[in-house]
Scaffold this active site. Structure first.
Site, PDB file in Angstrom:
ATOM      1  N   ARG A 125      49.467  52.964  15.709  1.00 31.88           N
ATOM      2  CA  ARG A 125      48.329  53.505  16.481  1.00 31.88           C
ATOM      3  C   ARG A 125      47.085  52.618  16.414  1.00 31.88           C
ATOM      4  NH1 ARG A 125      49.995  58.915  14.657  1.00 31.88           N
ATOM      5  NH2 ARG A 125      51.224  59.773  16.352  1.00 31.88           N
ATOM      6  N   LYS A 147      40.436  43.451  26.603  1.00 31.55           N
ATOM      7  CA  LYS A 147      41.506  43.838  27.525  1.00 31.55           C
ATOM      8  C   LYS A 147      42.807  43.248  27.010  1.00 31.55           C
ATOM      9  CE  LYS A 147      39.477  44.560  32.071  1.00 31.55           C
ATOM     10  NZ  LYS A 147      39.416  44.071  33.461  1.00 31.55           N
ATOM     11  N   GLU A 189      37.333  30.225  35.869  1.00 31.76           N
ATOM     12  CA  GLU A 189      36.749  31.475  35.348  1.00 31.76           C
ATOM     13  C   GLU A 189      35.266  31.271  34.985  1.00 31.76           C
ATOM     14  OE1 GLU A 189      38.055  34.471  35.357  1.00 31.76           O
ATOM     15  OE2 GLU A 189      40.239  34.310  35.185  1.00 31.76           O
ATOM     16  N   LYS A 231      29.491  37.385  29.881  1.00 31.38           N
ATOM     17  CA  LYS A 231      30.564  38.386  29.794  1.00 31.38           C
ATOM     18  C   LYS A 231      30.213  39.442  28.741  1.00 31.38           C
ATOM     19  CE  LYS A 231      35.374  39.409  29.541  1.00 31.38           C
ATOM     20  NZ  LYS A 231      36.764  39.032  29.675  1.00 31.38           N
ATOM     21  N   GLU A 241      35.436  49.416  31.915  1.00 29.78           N
ATOM     22  CA  GLU A 241      35.467  49.148  33.361  1.00 29.78           C
ATOM     23  C   GLU A 241      35.375  50.411  34.221  1.00 29.78           C
ATOM     24  OE1 GLU A 241      37.851  45.667  34.497  1.00 29.78           O
ATOM     25  OE2 GLU A 241      38.356  46.762  36.326  1.00 29.78           O
ATOM     26  N   ARG A 245      31.774  46.223  34.975  1.00 30.03           N
ATOM     27  CA  ARG A 245      32.763  45.250  34.483  1.00 30.03           C
ATOM     28  C   ARG A 245      33.728  44.822  35.592  1.00 30.03           C
ATOM     29  NH1 ARG A 245      36.096  45.053  28.753  1.00 30.03           N
ATOM     30  NH2 ARG A 245      37.254  43.174  29.263  1.00 30.03           N
ATOM     31  N   ASN A 249      36.262  40.883  38.125  1.00 32.66           N
ATOM     32  CA  ASN A 249      37.505  40.706  38.872  1.00 32.66           C
ATOM     33  C   ASN A 249      37.292  39.984  40.205  1.00 32.66           C
ATOM     34  OD1 ASN A 249      39.046  42.095  36.914  1.00 32.66           O
ATOM     35  ND2 ASN A 249      38.297  44.042  37.713  1.00 32.66           N
ATOM     36  N   HIS A 252      40.145  38.330  41.953  1.00 33.04           N
ATOM     37  CA  HIS A 252      41.369  38.628  41.198  1.00 33.04           C
ATOM     38  C   HIS A 252      42.407  39.453  41.961  1.00 33.04           C
ATOM     39  CE1 HIS A 252      39.413  36.711  37.899  1.00 33.04           C
ATOM     40  NE2 HIS A 252      40.363  37.039  37.041  1.00 33.04           N
ATOM     41  N   HIS A 256      45.953  37.940  41.868  1.00 34.25           N
ATOM     42  CA  HIS A 256      47.128  38.592  41.276  1.00 34.25           C
ATOM     43  C   HIS A 256      48.253  38.698  42.301  1.00 34.25           C
ATOM     44  CE1 HIS A 256      44.542  40.634  37.926  1.00 34.25           C
ATOM     45  NE2 HIS A 256      44.830  39.382  37.658  1.00 34.25           N
ATOM     46  N   HIS A 270      46.904  31.031  36.515  1.00 33.93           N
ATOM     47  CA  HIS A 270      46.004  32.143  36.833  1.00 33.93           C
ATOM     48  C   HIS A 270      44.666  31.641  37.372  1.00 33.93           C
ATOM     49  CE1 HIS A 270      43.965  35.946  36.682  1.00 33.93           C
ATOM     50  NE2 HIS A 270      43.078  35.471  35.818  1.00 33.93           N
TER      51      HIS A 270
END
Ligand code: GLY
Length: 391
Positions: A125, A147, A189, A231, A241, A245, A249, A252, A256, A270
């Site tokens: 956990r 993330k 980025e 950031k 997010e 936030r 993206n 993105h 993606h 990427h």
């Protein structure tokens, strides 16, 4: 190279941690852990490309009296962000008798960071993990902000958790041996951070990026620090997010979809996908009357001068896909809300916003042009190749 070590705090209350940026940090990484190595157990995750770095970490921990310092090596590449790799990693941790007080150390790029962070989030956990990012992309983006995740089917990062590391140690020396293509992918980025919130930083990049990518490590350190600082502020304001936030993206959703379309076969990194995605976002914004064509050209010119791809037609071998199919892949994106696409669109240089209900006919037009149906696709591709391979 001698650079002062910069320490940036990601201020998230009880989950706060520091990001260390400097050179030679790998040999001192134990100084940056928020707890003693002695008597603690560590599980180091790396890939074939970062094994040598991971061995330094393991040997240091053993010399420092860690009760355990074991290492696992995954296959490099996006395919390792899978259930199979996660299962292998989790089973290995169990075999190694991981405990609540154990710490995972991710030594690698975004893939290693994401899968290690995910396993740290779910094993027992949740246990602590440290990020030692070894690519530019991981140093400026994926290692910071918590993330973690895996790809599933057609969707990148579909499964994951927000789980903050306890420290991020970004050693610039790790970037020295990176292939230029990897460095450029990370650079995309950095440009993203400038485009979504810091126009003066974009101007700075226009002036300094060439030198930085040719080995001006002072400029590189400054760019990494600026990107991580920006950031940090965004993540502090919106860790999970729910709002701002999402701006991170930018480009993105397009990116993606393009990565998925390649089947993650390595022809599109990427960051390269993000470069194309940002240009598509600017193009869309221009067509929607949200920003000027001058802004779009400035961004295209800069990315292209650095050697990044700016059109879908530059992907080599070419994608055999229609604009409609790309749009269908975009609809698999996590940011779809009530079945409708949410895109991050620029409204000026250094300003971006979340846009819902974007006219899909315009998205198709943008994709069509980028696919190069009306251009001589070959010329565009070769133009990129000559810039790309001459650097
Ligand atoms: N890479 C985007 C984010 O961390 O939110």
């Amino acid at each position: 190279m001698s650079l002062d070590t910069k320490i940036l705090t990601i201020d998230l209350g009880t989950r706060a941690y520091d990001v260390y940026i400097g050179s030679g940090l790998i040999y001192r990484f134990a100084d940056f852990l928020p707890f003693e190595s002695e008597g603690n157990s560590f599980f180091i995750v790396c890939d074939d490309n970062t094994r040598a770095y991971a061995e330094i970490v393991r040997n240091t921990l053993r010399a420092d009296g860690a009760s355990k310092a074991e290492m696992i090596t995954l296959t490099p590449g996006e395919a390792s962000k899978s259930w199979e790799s996660a299962q292998r990693l989790l089973e290995w941790l169990v075999q190694q008798k991981v405990e609540r007080s154990s710490c995972i150390i991710a030594v690698g790029g975004g893939v290693i960071g994401d899968i290690s962070g995910f396993c740290a989030a779910v094993i027992l956990r949740g246990i602590a993990y440290v990020q030692i990012p070894t690519t530019l992309l991981a140093q400026v983006d994926s290692s910071v902000g918590g993330k973690t995740g895996l790809n599933m089917g057609q969707t990148k990062n579909m499964v994951g958790a927000f789980h903050q590391p306890v420290a991020v140690i970004a050693d610039l020396d790790a970037l020295k041996n990176l292939p230029r293509r990897q460095l450029l992918a990370g650079y995309a980025e950095i440009v993203k951070i400038a485009l979504l919130g810091d126009a003066p930083f974009f101007r700075w990049l226009e002036t300094h990026a060439s030198a930085m990518l040719e080995g001006d490590w002072v400029a590189m350190a400054q760019a990494i620090e600026t990107a991580v600082r920006a950031k940090a502020r965004i993540v502090e304001a919106d860790e999970r997010e729910q709002g701002g936030r999402a701006l991170l993206n930018l480009g993105h959703t397009f990116a993606h979809a393009l990565e998925t379309a390649t089947g993650f076969d390595g022809r599109l990194l990427h960051g390269e996908a993000v470069a194309i995605g940002m240009v598509l976002a600017f193009d869309l914004s221009v067509r929607l009357g949200l920003c000027t064509a001058e802004d779009q050209h400035r961004v295209e010119e800069h990315l292209s001068a650095m050697g990044l791809p700016i059109r879908i037609a530059m992907i080599d071998p070419p994608l055999k896909i229609s604009p409609q199919e790309i749009l269908a892949l975009m609809r698999h994106d996590k940011k779809v809300e009530n079945g409708s696409l949410r895109l991050i669109l620029p409204s000026a240089m250094g300003v971006a916003h979340v846009a819902d209900d974007v006219d899909e006919a315009q998205i198709i037009n943008v994709l069509k042009d980028s696919l190069g149906s009306e251009y001589s696709g070959k010329d565009i591709k070769n133009q990129w190749k000559s810039v790309f391979f001459s650097r």
